[in-house]
Write a protein that holds these residues in place. Structure first.
Motif, PDB file in Angstrom:
ATOM      1  N   TYR A  24     -43.943 -35.653 -40.999  1.00 37.67           N
ATOM      2  CA  TYR A  24     -43.068 -34.483 -40.899  1.00 37.67           C
ATOM      3  C   TYR A  24     -43.856 -33.199 -41.133  1.00 37.67           C
ATOM      4  O   TYR A  24     -43.687 -32.205 -40.428  1.00 37.67           O
ATOM      5  N   MET A  25     -44.720 -33.235 -42.142  1.00 37.22           N
ATOM      6  CA  MET A  25     -45.467 -32.031 -42.504  1.00 37.22           C
ATOM      7  C   MET A  25     -46.469 -31.642 -41.428  1.00 37.22           C
ATOM      8  O   MET A  25     -46.639 -30.449 -41.133  1.00 37.22           O
ATOM      9  N   ILE A  26     -47.127 -32.615 -40.817  1.00 38.33           N
ATOM     10  CA  ILE A  26     -48.115 -32.289 -39.787  1.00 38.33           C
ATOM     11  C   ILE A  26     -47.410 -31.713 -38.558  1.00 38.33           C
ATOM     12  O   ILE A  26     -47.932 -30.811 -37.884  1.00 38.33           O
ATOM     13  N   VAL A  27     -46.190 -32.196 -38.267  1.00 41.09           N
ATOM     14  CA  VAL A  27     -45.415 -31.643 -37.155  1.00 41.09           C
ATOM     15  C   VAL A  27     -45.046 -30.191 -37.453  1.00 41.09           C
ATOM     16  O   VAL A  27     -45.157 -29.314 -36.577  1.00 41.09           O
ATOM     17  N   LEU A  46     -54.772 -35.024 -34.040  1.00 39.10           N
ATOM     18  CA  LEU A  46     -54.378 -34.882 -35.447  1.00 39.10           C
ATOM     19  C   LEU A  46     -53.144 -35.728 -35.759  1.00 39.10           C
ATOM     20  O   LEU A  46     -53.079 -36.368 -36.820  1.00 39.10           O
ATOM     21  N   LEU A  47     -52.189 -35.748 -34.837  1.00 39.35           N
ATOM     22  CA  LEU A  47     -50.997 -36.568 -35.042  1.00 39.35           C
ATOM     23  C   LEU A  47     -51.353 -38.045 -35.135  1.00 39.35           C
ATOM     24  O   LEU A  47     -50.857 -38.772 -36.007  1.00 39.35           O
ATOM     25  N   TRP A  48     -52.229 -38.485 -34.242  1.00 41.49           N
ATOM     26  CA  TRP A  48     -52.631 -39.892 -34.247  1.00 41.49           C
ATOM     27  C   TRP A  48     -53.370 -40.253 -35.529  1.00 41.49           C
ATOM     28  O   TRP A  48     -53.123 -41.308 -36.128  1.00 41.49           O
ATOM     29  N   VAL A  49     -54.240 -39.375 -35.985  1.00 47.02           N
ATOM     30  CA  VAL A  49     -54.993 -39.629 -37.216  1.00 47.02           C
ATOM     31  C   VAL A  49     -54.040 -39.770 -38.403  1.00 47.02           C
ATOM     32  O   VAL A  49     -54.172 -40.681 -39.228  1.00 47.02           O
ATOM     33  N   VAL A  51     -50.754 -40.487 -38.346  1.00 50.06           N
ATOM     34  CA  VAL A  51     -49.928 -41.687 -38.191  1.00 50.06           C
ATOM     35  C   VAL A  51     -50.731 -42.940 -38.569  1.00 50.06           C
ATOM     36  O   VAL A  51     -50.226 -43.841 -39.245  1.00 50.06           O
ATOM     37  N   LEU A  52     -51.985 -42.988 -38.151  1.00 51.18           N
ATOM     38  CA  LEU A  52     -52.826 -44.153 -38.424  1.00 51.18           C
ATOM     39  C   LEU A  52     -53.049 -44.346 -39.914  1.00 51.18           C
ATOM     40  O   LEU A  52     -52.833 -45.446 -40.459  1.00 51.18           O
ATOM     41  N   TYR A  53     -53.482 -43.281 -40.589  1.00 50.60           N
ATOM     42  CA  TYR A  53     -53.870 -43.407 -41.993  1.00 50.60           C
ATOM     43  C   TYR A  53     -52.702 -43.296 -42.977  1.00 50.60           C
ATOM     44  O   TYR A  53     -52.781 -43.848 -44.084  1.00 50.60           O
ATOM     45  N   ALA A  54     -51.643 -42.593 -42.599  1.00 50.78           N
ATOM     46  CA  ALA A  54     -50.532 -42.402 -43.536  1.00 50.78           C
ATOM     47  C   ALA A  54     -49.407 -43.421 -43.346  1.00 50.78           C
ATOM     48  O   ALA A  54     -48.649 -43.676 -44.281  1.00 50.78           O
ATOM     49  N   ILE A  55     -49.324 -44.002 -42.129  1.00 47.89           N
ATOM     50  CA  ILE A  55     -48.208 -44.919 -41.864  1.00 47.89           C
ATOM     51  C   ILE A  55     -48.680 -46.312 -41.467  1.00 47.89           C
ATOM     52  O   ILE A  55     -48.345 -47.303 -42.113  1.00 47.89           O
ATOM     53  N   VAL A  56     -49.490 -46.390 -40.400  1.00 42.59           N
ATOM     54  CA  VAL A  56     -49.845 -47.692 -39.828  1.00 42.59           C
ATOM     55  C   VAL A  56     -50.640 -48.560 -40.806  1.00 42.59           C
ATOM     56  O   VAL A  56     -50.241 -49.694 -41.121  1.00 42.59           O
ATOM     57  N   ILE A  57     -51.763 -48.046 -41.296  1.00 48.11           N
ATOM     58  CA  ILE A  57     -52.603 -48.855 -42.189  1.00 48.11           C
ATOM     59  C   ILE A  57     -51.892 -49.193 -43.499  1.00 48.11           C
ATOM     60  O   ILE A  57     -51.902 -50.361 -43.923  1.00 48.11           O
ATOM     61  N   ILE A 100     -60.285 -35.683 -40.419  1.00 43.49           N
ATOM     62  CA  ILE A 100     -59.823 -34.351 -40.020  1.00 43.49           C
ATOM     63  C   ILE A 100     -60.924 -33.310 -40.199  1.00 43.49           C
ATOM     64  O   ILE A 100     -60.968 -32.308 -39.475  1.00 43.49           O
ATOM     65  N   ALA A 101     -61.836 -33.551 -41.140  1.00 41.36           N
ATOM     66  CA  ALA A 101     -62.926 -32.606 -41.393  1.00 41.36           C
ATOM     67  C   ALA A 101     -63.824 -32.417 -40.177  1.00 41.36           C
ATOM     68  O   ALA A 101     -64.626 -31.472 -40.129  1.00 41.36           O
ATOM     69  N   ARG A 102     -63.701 -33.288 -39.169  1.00 38.87           N
ATOM     70  CA  ARG A 102     -64.471 -33.134 -37.928  1.00 38.87           C
ATOM     71  C   ARG A 102     -64.059 -31.862 -37.191  1.00 38.87           C
ATOM     72  O   ARG A 102     -64.783 -31.392 -36.317  1.00 38.87           O
TER      73      ARG A 102
END
Length: 204
Positions: A24-27, A46-49, A51-57, A100-102
């Protein structure tokens, strides 16, 4: 009527689950702040990153822990069962921040993820001795981020801030109604998430 209230409380707990709050916050960040100027490709990345690290994994990790018998429920209501999931969550947020630091211009987004990692660590430490509300920790972090963004001029977050405060109150009521926490645990979660997030954003 009581059954309806219980369903509403459960629904609110899932809609505002700590797993989905970063999404929600990234959106919000990518639509209502200076980060809205990013290209579509960068926004999708950024959205994919997130979702991957905060939800999927983390969700997959809970599945593995459940299959191994390390947790008795996906809700992870038992205080001592929270330690490993919280550790995994903290690691995921750190990895998200590194990824994200990339994008050098996304320094604030990196701070956002580091703040989330710090909240996980705070809950991990507290959970060794006491049951703190993870849901309200997440909402405290959201409110803190919106306050900081208003102060720093990242974007006009007054409306999202008011919505977040109202949702935090509703979520606190839901957690109390379901008997998941007492008032002290809910208050400690919100205040802890707020303070840790402000300190992390300002000093990390």
């Amino acid at each position: 009527m009581n059954n309806y209230k219980k369903k509403l409380a459960h629904g609110l707990s899932w809609v505002l689950h700590p797993f989905v709050l970063p999404l929600y916050m990234i959106v919000v960040l990518l639509t209502l702040t200076v980060f809205a100027h990013y290209s579509t490709g960068v926004k999708c990345y950024l959205l994919w990153v997130v979702v991957l690290y905060a939800i999927v994994i983390p969700a997959l990790s809970l599945g593995v822990l459940r299959s191994l018998g390390r947790i008795s429920s996906y809700r992870v209501d038992e205080r001592r069962e929270r330690l490993l999931p919280l550790l995994i969550g903290a690691i995921c947020y750190v990895l998200c921040a590194i990824t994200i630091a990339r994008i050098p211009s996304a320094a604030f987004l990196r701070k956002f993820m580091l703040a989330a990692a710090c909240c996980e660590v705070m809950c991990l430490v507290v959970s060794g001795y006491w049951k703190i509300s993870l849901h309200l920790t997440g909402m405290g972090a959201v409110v803190a981020l919106l306050v900081v963004m208003n102060i720093l001029g990242v974007g006009n977050m007054m409306i999202p801030l008011m919505v977040a405060i109202l949702l935090a109150g509703a979520l606190a009521s839901a957690r109390l109604y379901l008997g998941c926490h007492n008032a002290a645990q809910v208050l400690a979660g919100f205040c802890g998430g707020f303070v840790v997030t402000v300190l992390a954003v300002l000093f990390l």
